[in-house]
Design a protein around this motif. Structure first.
Motif, PDB file in Angstrom:
ATOM      1  N   ASP A 105       0.834  -1.212   0.000  1.00  0.00           N
ATOM      2  CA  ASP A 105       0.000   0.000   0.000  1.00  0.00           C
ATOM      3  C   ASP A 105       0.861   1.251   0.000  1.00  0.00           C
ATOM      4  O   ASP A 105       0.591   2.224  -0.729  1.00  0.00           O
ATOM      5  CB  ASP A 105      -0.929   0.010   1.218  1.00  0.00           C
ATOM      6  CG  ASP A 105      -2.012  -1.053   1.148  1.00  0.00           C
ATOM      7  OD1 ASP A 105      -2.257  -1.584   0.045  1.00  0.00           O
ATOM      8  OD2 ASP A 105      -2.608  -1.353   2.202  1.00  0.00           O
ATOM      9  N   LYS A 106       1.908   1.229   0.812  1.00  0.00           N
ATOM     10  CA  LYS A 106       2.804   2.392   0.912  1.00  0.00           C
ATOM     11  C   LYS A 106       3.540   2.615  -0.415  1.00  0.00           C
ATOM     12  O   LYS A 106       3.668   3.753  -0.886  1.00  0.00           O
ATOM     13  CB  LYS A 106       3.807   2.146   2.037  1.00  0.00           C
ATOM     14  CG  LYS A 106       4.464   3.387   2.619  1.00  0.00           C
ATOM     15  CD  LYS A 106       5.323   3.011   3.813  1.00  0.00           C
ATOM     16  CE  LYS A 106       5.826   4.238   4.560  1.00  0.00           C
ATOM     17  NZ  LYS A 106       4.790   4.862   5.383  1.00  0.00           N
ATOM     18  N   ALA A 107       4.012   1.527  -1.022  1.00  0.00           N
ATOM     19  CA  ALA A 107       4.748   1.632  -2.286  1.00  0.00           C
ATOM     20  C   ALA A 107       3.847   2.134  -3.413  1.00  0.00           C
ATOM     21  O   ALA A 107       4.256   2.979  -4.222  1.00  0.00           O
ATOM     22  CB  ALA A 107       5.335   0.271  -2.645  1.00  0.00           C
ATOM     23  N   ARG A 108       2.623   1.613  -3.481  1.00  0.00           N
ATOM     24  CA  ARG A 108       1.706   2.046  -4.530  1.00  0.00           C
ATOM     25  C   ARG A 108       1.355   3.526  -4.380  1.00  0.00           C
ATOM     26  O   ARG A 108       1.249   4.249  -5.376  1.00  0.00           O
ATOM     27  CB  ARG A 108       0.440   1.189  -4.496  1.00  0.00           C
ATOM     28  CG  ARG A 108       0.676  -0.229  -5.037  1.00  0.00           C
ATOM     29  CD  ARG A 108      -0.540  -1.120  -4.826  1.00  0.00           C
ATOM     30  NE  ARG A 108      -0.325  -2.436  -5.442  1.00  0.00           N
ATOM     31  CZ  ARG A 108      -1.119  -3.498  -5.234  1.00  0.00           C
ATOM     32  NH1 ARG A 108      -2.172  -3.387  -4.417  1.00  0.00           N
ATOM     33  NH2 ARG A 108      -0.856  -4.644  -5.826  1.00  0.00           N
ATOM     34  N   ALA A 109       1.191   3.978  -3.153  1.00  0.00           N
ATOM     35  CA  ALA A 109       0.906   5.396  -2.919  1.00  0.00           C
ATOM     36  C   ALA A 109       2.088   6.259  -3.365  1.00  0.00           C
ATOM     37  O   ALA A 109       1.897   7.323  -3.970  1.00  0.00           O
ATOM     38  CB  ALA A 109       0.600   5.630  -1.442  1.00  0.00           C
ATOM     39  N   ASN A 110       3.307   5.791  -3.088  1.00  0.00           N
ATOM     40  CA  ASN A 110       4.494   6.536  -3.520  1.00  0.00           C
ATOM     41  C   ASN A 110       4.587   6.590  -5.042  1.00  0.00           C
ATOM     42  O   ASN A 110       4.921   7.641  -5.612  1.00  0.00           O
ATOM     43  CB  ASN A 110       5.751   5.895  -2.934  1.00  0.00           C
ATOM     44  CG  ASN A 110       5.928   6.174  -1.454  1.00  0.00           C
ATOM     45  OD1 ASN A 110       5.496   7.214  -0.954  1.00  0.00           O
ATOM     46  ND2 ASN A 110       6.556   5.253  -0.740  1.00  0.00           N
ATOM     47  N   ALA A 111       4.319   5.470  -5.717  1.00  0.00           N
ATOM     48  CA  ALA A 111       4.382   5.430  -7.178  1.00  0.00           C
ATOM     49  C   ALA A 111       3.341   6.356  -7.793  1.00  0.00           C
ATOM     50  O   ALA A 111       3.603   7.029  -8.805  1.00  0.00           O
ATOM     51  CB  ALA A 111       4.178   3.998  -7.669  1.00  0.00           C
TER      52      ALA A 111
END
Length: 278
Positions: free
Chosen positions: A114-120
């Protein structure tokens, strides 16, 4: 002794918590797990801030090397990052693959995905994706990647041989990997080996350096190269959680070493008769 599934559940629980911690907390502990040191700020992680593509929101301070710096990624490459966390290595890799390449991050912790997708999404990258999955059974078809990278993750996996077999499977012919990990030379004290926090902290799950390199060869890789090696010193204020003063002194005199290594290896040319990799 915990089963493989129990160890995986432990890591998933710990890293769900770690995803919500700040970088300073993670860097001052062993891979973000357990108590923090007041003696040493940065125990394992290397400095990413000078690398092109670095994004501070994705840097949780959890690595033990800089595999993307050594990974020989070219424009247009497809790169897979094992244990991608908040996306740190994926975004550095994307700066090297460019818009014509593709980067796939794999992590089995939903909070990290979830954190990575938000950053992307914030970065507006449409060629970086994050997949929820176990790196022992990657959600990726065979012969997909030109390059595989990973930073301080395989030491958390009970069956490391399976991971290297999977890396072999997903790499294209003549594809390669650059992986940073923790390995041992000598035996850890029993109380460190048995501590759940030290397993999730990337220490007690590590195996002997020669065994680690042996697994890579057994998986069929060639051109094995040790790209970087540094010793990891666990500060006394963390060791004292698990060991007495006498045990700490004995450990330091034992010759046992905890090392971060960055290793390169290549999948053979699968067009070569008898290569065994087709």
């Amino acid at each position: 002794m915990s089963t493989d599934q129990e160890l995986k559940d432990l890591v998933k629980q710990k890293y769900s918590e770690i995803a919500l911690q700040d970088k300073e907390t993670n860097a001052a502990s062993c891979c973000g797990s357990g108590c923090c040191s007041t003696e040493v700020y940065n125990i394992m992680s290397d400095d990413y801030t000078q690398l092109q593509g670095y994004n501070p929101d994705a840097d949780l301070g959890l690595g033990c090397g800089l595999p993307t710096e050594f990974a020989q990624i070219k424009p247009g490459d497809t790169v897979i990052d094992l244990g991608s966390g908040a996306g740190n290595d994926c975004f550095v890799a994307r700066s090297q693959t460019g818009e014509t390449g593709k980067v796939i991050g794999i992590d089995f912790t939903e909070a990290m995905i979830d954190k990575a997708r938000a950053n992307a999404e914030k970065l507006g990258f449409n060629n970086v994706e994050f997949r929820l999955g176990d790196i022992e059974r990657m959600p990726v078809t065979a012969s997909t990647a030109d390059v595989v990278v990973s930073n301080c993750v395989l030491n958390l996996v009970p069956n490391k041989a399976n991971v290297f077999k999977e890396v072999f499977r997903v790499l294209k012919s003549r594809g390669h990997f650059s992986i940073s990990d923790i390995v041992l030379v000598g035996e850890l004290p029993a109380n460190l080996q048995q501590a759940a926090e030290m397993y999730a902290g990337c220490v007690s799950g590590a195996i002997q350096k020669e065994d680690y390199l042996g697994l890579i060869k057994q998986a069929g890789f060639e051109s094995l190269t040790l790209q970087k090696e540094k010793q990891i010193i666990i500060p006394d204020d963390i060791l004292s959680t698990y060991l007495s003063a006498e045990e700490i002194a004995s450990f330091k005199q034992s010759g046992t070493g905890i090392f971060s290594v960055t290793v390169f290896a290549r999948k053979p040319d699968c067009c070569t008769p008898g290569s065994g990799c087709c």
